[in-house]
Design a protein around this motif. Structure first.
Motif, PDB file in Angstrom:
ATOM      1  N   GLN A  36       0.450  -1.182  -0.232  1.00 20.47           N
ATOM      2  CA  GLN A  36      -0.006  -0.087  -0.280  1.00 20.47           C
ATOM      3  C   GLN A  36       0.586   1.538   0.078  1.00 20.47           C
ATOM      4  O   GLN A  36       1.505   1.479   1.275  1.00 20.47           O
ATOM      5  CB  GLN A  36      -0.497   0.071   0.853  1.00 20.47           C
ATOM      6  CG  GLN A  36      -1.817  -1.409   1.432  1.00 20.47           C
ATOM      7  CD  GLN A  36      -3.221  -0.874  -0.339  1.00 20.47           C
ATOM      8  OE1 GLN A  36      -3.513   0.018  -0.310  1.00 20.47           O
ATOM      9  NE2 GLN A  36      -2.925  -2.406  -0.919  1.00 20.47           N
ATOM     10  N   CYS A  37       0.621   1.978  -0.717  1.00 21.49           N
ATOM     11  CA  CYS A  37       1.781   2.890  -1.221  1.00 21.49           C
ATOM     12  C   CYS A  37       0.726   4.411  -0.359  1.00 21.49           C
ATOM     13  O   CYS A  37      -0.624   4.549  -0.885  1.00 21.49           O
ATOM     14  CB  CYS A  37       1.930   3.127  -2.914  1.00 21.49           C
ATOM     15  SG  CYS A  37       3.033   1.671  -2.776  1.00 21.49           S
ATOM     16  N   PRO A  38       1.450   6.054  -0.806  1.00 22.70           N
ATOM     17  CA  PRO A  38       1.014   6.399   0.066  1.00 22.70           C
ATOM     18  C   PRO A  38       0.555   7.016  -1.748  1.00 22.70           C
ATOM     19  O   PRO A  38       0.431   8.911  -1.773  1.00 22.70           O
ATOM     20  CB  PRO A  38       1.583   7.563   0.136  1.00 22.70           C
ATOM     21  CG  PRO A  38       3.366   7.176  -0.608  1.00 22.70           C
ATOM     22  CD  PRO A  38       2.856   5.935  -0.793  1.00 22.70           C
ATOM     23  N   LEU A  39      -0.418   6.640  -2.403  1.00 30.40           N
ATOM     24  CA  LEU A  39      -1.101   7.445  -3.776  1.00 30.40           C
ATOM     25  C   LEU A  39      -2.914   7.670  -3.426  1.00 30.40           C
ATOM     26  O   LEU A  39      -3.194   6.333  -2.774  1.00 30.40           O
ATOM     27  CB  LEU A  39      -1.209   6.205  -4.747  1.00 30.40           C
ATOM     28  CG  LEU A  39       0.450   5.887  -5.292  1.00 30.40           C
ATOM     29  CD1 LEU A  39       0.803   4.714  -6.321  1.00 30.40           C
ATOM     30  CD2 LEU A  39       1.293   7.158  -5.259  1.00 30.40           C
ATOM     31  N   GLN A  57      -2.000   8.312   4.411  1.00 36.32           N
ATOM     32  CA  GLN A  57      -2.186   7.597   2.965  1.00 36.32           C
ATOM     33  C   GLN A  57      -2.313   6.245   3.388  1.00 36.32           C
ATOM     34  O   GLN A  57      -3.453   5.642   2.200  1.00 36.32           O
ATOM     35  CB  GLN A  57      -2.396   8.103   1.746  1.00 36.32           C
ATOM     36  CG  GLN A  57      -2.393   8.206   0.614  1.00 36.32           C
ATOM     37  CD  GLN A  57      -3.569   8.727   0.370  1.00 36.32           C
ATOM     38  OE1 GLN A  57      -4.126  10.056   1.237  1.00 36.32           O
ATOM     39  NE2 GLN A  57      -4.739   7.657   0.549  1.00 36.32           N
ATOM     40  N   VAL A  58      -1.356   6.454   3.571  1.00 36.75           N
ATOM     41  CA  VAL A  58      -0.730   4.969   3.557  1.00 36.75           C
ATOM     42  C   VAL A  58      -2.414   3.621   4.162  1.00 36.75           C
ATOM     43  O   VAL A  58      -2.611   3.103   4.136  1.00 36.75           O
ATOM     44  CB  VAL A  58       0.356   4.075   4.143  1.00 36.75           C
ATOM     45  CG1 VAL A  58       0.671   2.430   3.867  1.00 36.75           C
ATOM     46  CG2 VAL A  58       1.304   4.472   2.498  1.00 36.75           C
ATOM     47  N   VAL A  59      -2.797   4.353   5.371  1.00 38.90           N
ATOM     48  CA  VAL A  59      -3.205   4.374   6.622  1.00 38.90           C
ATOM     49  C   VAL A  59      -4.428   3.811   5.794  1.00 38.90           C
ATOM     50  O   VAL A  59      -5.351   2.444   5.933  1.00 38.90           O
ATOM     51  CB  VAL A  59      -3.442   4.441   7.732  1.00 38.90           C
ATOM     52  CG1 VAL A  59      -4.004   3.906   8.505  1.00 38.90           C
ATOM     53  CG2 VAL A  59      -2.131   4.557   8.291  1.00 38.90           C
ATOM     54  N   TYR A  82       8.135  -0.709   4.574  1.00 41.55           N
ATOM     55  CA  TYR A  82       9.379  -0.056   3.815  1.00 41.55           C
ATOM     56  C   TYR A  82       9.184   1.393   4.060  1.00 41.55           C
ATOM     57  O   TYR A  82       8.599   2.116   3.886  1.00 41.55           O
ATOM     58  CB  TYR A  82       9.501  -0.520   2.574  1.00 41.55           C
ATOM     59  CG  TYR A  82       9.122  -2.043   2.263  1.00 41.55           C
ATOM     60  CD1 TYR A  82      10.590  -2.972   2.376  1.00 41.55           C
ATOM     61  CD2 TYR A  82       7.795  -2.338   2.229  1.00 41.55           C
ATOM     62  CE1 TYR A  82       9.790  -4.072   2.253  1.00 41.55           C
ATOM     63  CE2 TYR A  82       7.887  -4.003   1.869  1.00 41.55           C
ATOM     64  CZ  TYR A  82       8.508  -4.429   2.063  1.00 41.55           C
ATOM     65  OH  TYR A  82       8.953  -5.828   1.519  1.00 41.55           O
ATOM     66  N   VAL A  83      10.408   1.942   4.674  1.00 39.12           N
ATOM     67  CA  VAL A  83      10.378   3.656   4.769  1.00 39.12           C
ATOM     68  C   VAL A  83      12.177   3.901   4.158  1.00 39.12           C
ATOM     69  O   VAL A  83      12.796   2.963   4.617  1.00 39.12           O
ATOM     70  CB  VAL A  83      10.345   4.157   6.044  1.00 39.12           C
ATOM     71  CG1 VAL A  83      10.884   5.356   6.814  1.00 39.12           C
ATOM     72  CG2 VAL A  83       9.407   3.049   6.943  1.00 39.12           C
ATOM     73  N   ARG A  84      12.223   4.644   2.946  1.00 43.75           N
ATOM     74  CA  ARG A  84      12.786   5.485   2.696  1.00 43.75           C
ATOM     75  C   ARG A  84      13.800   6.256   3.044  1.00 43.75           C
ATOM     76  O   ARG A  84      14.122   6.881   2.820  1.00 43.75           O
ATOM     77  CB  ARG A  84      12.887   6.433   0.981  1.00 43.75           C
ATOM     78  CG  ARG A  84      13.430   6.604   0.354  1.00 43.75           C
ATOM     79  CD  ARG A  84      13.176   7.275  -0.742  1.00 43.75           C
ATOM     80  NE  ARG A  84      14.150   7.504  -1.308  1.00 43.75           N
ATOM     81  CZ  ARG A  84      14.664   8.676  -2.374  1.00 43.75           C
ATOM     82  NH1 ARG A  84      13.886   9.380  -2.025  1.00 43.75           N
ATOM     83  NH2 ARG A  84      15.864   8.552  -3.026  1.00 43.75           N
ATOM     84  N   SER A  85      14.707   5.434   3.869  1.00 46.33           N
ATOM     85  CA  SER A  85      15.381   5.694   4.853  1.00 46.33           C
ATOM     86  C   SER A  85      16.092   5.150   5.563  1.00 46.33           C
ATOM     87  O   SER A  85      16.058   4.316   5.735  1.00 46.33           O
ATOM     88  CB  SER A  85      14.650   6.798   6.311  1.00 46.33           C
ATOM     89  OG  SER A  85      15.843   7.756   6.869  1.00 46.33           O
ATOM     90  N   VAL A 126       7.137   5.905   1.794  1.00 43.78           N
ATOM     91  CA  VAL A 126       6.843   4.900   3.409  1.00 43.78           C
ATOM     92  C   VAL A 126       5.674   3.731   2.047  1.00 43.78           C
ATOM     93  O   VAL A 126       4.966   4.336   0.667  1.00 43.78           O
ATOM     94  CB  VAL A 126       5.870   5.005   4.599  1.00 43.78           C
ATOM     95  CG1 VAL A 126       5.223   6.323   3.748  1.00 43.78           C
ATOM     96  CG2 VAL A 126       5.216   4.196   4.699  1.00 43.78           C
ATOM     97  N   GLU A 127       5.758   2.635   2.233  1.00 48.86           N
ATOM     98  CA  GLU A 127       4.463   1.145   1.522  1.00 48.86           C
ATOM     99  C   GLU A 127       4.777   0.073   2.913  1.00 48.86           C
ATOM    100  O   GLU A 127       5.712  -0.295   3.485  1.00 48.86           O
ATOM    101  CB  GLU A 127       6.037   0.850   0.336  1.00 48.86           C
ATOM    102  CG  GLU A 127       4.913  -0.503  -0.880  1.00 48.86           C
ATOM    103  CD  GLU A 127       4.848  -0.246  -2.081  1.00 48.86           C
ATOM    104  OE1 GLU A 127       5.093  -1.697  -1.692  1.00 48.86           O
ATOM    105  OE2 GLU A 127       5.711   0.475  -2.215  1.00 48.86           O
ATOM    106  N   VAL A 128       3.291  -0.298   2.839  1.00 48.56           N
ATOM    107  CA  VAL A 128       3.370  -1.193   4.199  1.00 48.56           C
ATOM    108  C   VAL A 128       2.358  -2.173   3.166  1.00 48.56           C
ATOM    109  O   VAL A 128       1.686  -2.122   2.156  1.00 48.56           O
ATOM    110  CB  VAL A 128       1.968  -0.488   4.509  1.00 48.56           C
ATOM    111  CG1 VAL A 128       1.777  -2.103   5.610  1.00 48.56           C
ATOM    112  CG2 VAL A 128       2.820   0.543   5.523  1.00 48.56           C
ATOM    113  N   ASP A 129       3.352  -3.647   3.653  1.00 54.12           N
ATOM    114  CA  ASP A 129       2.828  -4.609   2.938  1.00 54.12           C
ATOM    115  C   ASP A 129       2.265  -5.568   4.007  1.00 54.12           C
ATOM    116  O   ASP A 129       2.506  -6.021   4.458  1.00 54.12           O
ATOM    117  CB  ASP A 129       3.658  -5.615   2.262  1.00 54.12           C
ATOM    118  CG  ASP A 129       3.679  -7.270   1.485  1.00 54.12           C
ATOM    119  OD1 ASP A 129       2.131  -7.197   1.754  1.00 54.12           O
ATOM    120  OD2 ASP A 129       4.928  -7.405   1.250  1.00 54.12           O
TER     121      ASP A 129
END
Length: 136
Positions: A36-39, A57-59, A82-85, A126-129
């Motif tokens: 799930q992406c912040p789109l 947004q991911v939530v 997943y966090v881009r950092s 951020v992305e959540v699977d």
């Protein structure tokens, strides 16, 4: 289905900040949600430069996806975040924001939090699977 999900933290393993080391699902159907992406609905990135807005947004997207299969956060049996950092504080911020959200119960299960160099969309932080044990 929730009664067929058992979450375990063996005493011999380290204490966790809310997740469980092991999640056992006795039987039943599962759903594997795409990351799930912040789109938004139009496919546009929400919250450019803001981890908090992107997490929100991911939530929202994850809750919509769960509802589509008649499930809720308490039906989640595995999560990967997943966090881009590579900064520990960024990862901790994402974890706190997720666990304090309406999706929070999803992260009491077996979870992994990763700092990564890049995600699929430009500006994505951020992305959540999620893997879900569907209710009967």
């Amino acid at each position: 289905m929730t009664e067929k999900i058992t979450r375990i933290n063996p005493e011999q393993l380290h204490k966790t900040p809310g997740y469980h080391h092991i999640t056992v699902v006795e039987a039943g159907r599962t759903a594997h949600l795409a990351g799930q992406c912040p789109l938004d609905r139009n496919g546009d990135l929400v919250g450019a430069g803001s981890l908090e807005k992107q997490v929100d947004q991911v939530v929202a997207n994850a809750l919509t996806a769960l509802a589509a299969v008649d499930a809720g956060p308490h039906h989640v049996v595995r999560s990967v975040i997943y966090v881009r950092s590579d900064e520990r504080e960024m990862l901790a911020t994402a974890w706190r924001r997720l666990t304090e959200s309406g999706l929070g119960p999803a992260f009491t299960t077996a979870s992994t939090l990763l700092g990564v160099a890049q995600l699929g969309f430009p500006g994505q932080l951020v992305e959540v699977d999620l893997t879900v044990a569907l209710p009967d």
